[in-house]
Design an enzyme around this catalytic site. Structure first.
Site, PDB file in Angstrom:
ATOM      1  N   ASP A 192      48.694 -15.752   1.525  1.00  0.00           N
ATOM      2  CA  ASP A 192      47.466 -16.338   0.983  1.00  0.00           C
ATOM      3  C   ASP A 192      46.919 -17.298   2.043  1.00  0.00           C
ATOM      4  OD1 ASP A 192      45.653 -16.182  -1.172  1.00  0.00           O
ATOM      5  OD2 ASP A 192      46.335 -18.096  -1.953  1.00  0.00           O
ATOM      6  N   ASP A 200      50.613 -10.964   2.828  1.00  0.00           N
ATOM      7  CA  ASP A 200      50.229 -12.191   3.527  1.00  0.00           C
ATOM      8  C   ASP A 200      50.725 -13.397   2.741  1.00  0.00           C
ATOM      9  OD1 ASP A 200      47.890 -13.229   1.659  1.00  0.00           O
ATOM     10  OD2 ASP A 200      47.620 -11.070   1.901  1.00  0.00           O
TER      11      ASP A 200
END
Length: 305
Positions: free
Chosen positions: A224, A222
């Site tokens: 973050d 991802d």
């Protein structure tokens, strides 16, 4: 003068260890031959150490959080894990870990092989020493360059072309278990952070004290929470990408194990304590000597107390 190796407590050493992080709780490609439940001076390991063969090479696998993901990052028994792996003869340790990206160029499903850490943990033991025995190991280069090179090259050979492999970068290690705030994420970006996770700095420090050559295979799941084009990180998002990364990680490990077996590269980590032990063995308390004997025997001789 070479080190006396007669102290080794195992019959057949398993020189390569693999620690699987979130999403990698077993290795389907491992031909399992045994499970080890090792009583360490630092308590029980995260789970059984699973011994098997990969590319006809003995390998031991450990699920960092337990095979049922039972330990939050702060609860992982890092010292017991590293001690147990060392006791089986591990010299090269591959860490597979899920991370968030702090850079636009490090996309979800990409692989990063970091070479530096920033430690933001506050609530976990990160050394084997103390209680009457002092050691300071060099940690300026916190991962083994030889193992990292093997991992990066193996990843480039093993992964689909749509994924990218990035050699080098700064891994920010946070305490967790909650993910970052946006302010924290932007702060880590301003520090030059590349990826963020919750486990590897602690593991790498202990591996260095245990004289294991440590390399990290960081699997990006991802962005973050800093990226304006993506929502905040969620468990669902991470799990989807973890599943996609699991087979990739095993393919990379399989390639890396083959190279490590064939080349057995030299690592400065293998002698990290040679000039690191400051205490004199005669003045170290008996219980501390006993607890550290696995690490200090090459330099101090076997503890008979």
């Amino acid at each position: 003068m070479g080190l006396d190796q007669s102290w080794r407590p195992w019959v057949t050493a398993i020189e390569i260890g693999v620690i699987g992080g979130s999403g990698l709780y077993a290795m389907d490609c491992l031909e399992i031959t045994a499970e080890h439940h090792i009583d360490t001076p630092f308590g029980a390991s995260s789970d059984a150490l699973v011994e098997g063969r990969l590319n006809d090479t003995p390998v031991v696998f450990l699920a960092r959080h337990g095979r049922h993901h039972s330990h939050i990052p702060s609860e992982v028994p890092y010292r017991a894990n590293i001690w147990a792996l060392k006791s089986l003869g591990v010299r090269y340790l591959i860490s597979v870990s899920a991370v968030g990206s702090l850079r636009e160029s490090l996309r979800p499903l990409d692989i990063v092989v970091p070479d530096q850490f920033i430690d933001r943990t506050v609530n976990r033991p990160s050394t084997f020493f103390g209680q009457g025995c002092v050691a300071h190991v060099s940690f300026g280069d916190p991962v083994c360059g030889a193992v990292s090179a093997v991992l990066a090259d193996a990843a480039k050979r093993a992964i689909p072309s749509k994924q990218l492999v990035h050699r080098g970068g700064v891994y920010v290690c946070m305490e967790g278990p909650a993910f970052s705030t946006r302010a924290e994420s932007e702060l880590y970006r301003s520090w030059g952070g590349s990826v963020i996770g919750m486990t590897n700095h602690t593991e790498a420090r202990l591996a260095r004290e245990a004289e294991l050559a440590y390399g990290c295979l960081a699997m990006v799941t991802d962005y973050d929470c800093w990226h304006p084009g993506h929502g905040s990180v969620t468990v669902e998002m991470v799990l989807d990408n973890l599943r996609a990364n699991a087979l990739t990680a095993q393919a990379v490990v399989r390639e890396a194990v083959a190279v490590l077996t064939a080349t057995a590269p030299h690592s400065r980590a293998h002698n990290a304590l040679r000039h690191g032990l400051l205490s004199q063995p005669a003045h170290v308390p008996v219980e501390t000597r006993r607890r550290l004997d696995l690490f200090t025997r090459p330099y101090w001789g076997a503890f008979e107390g």
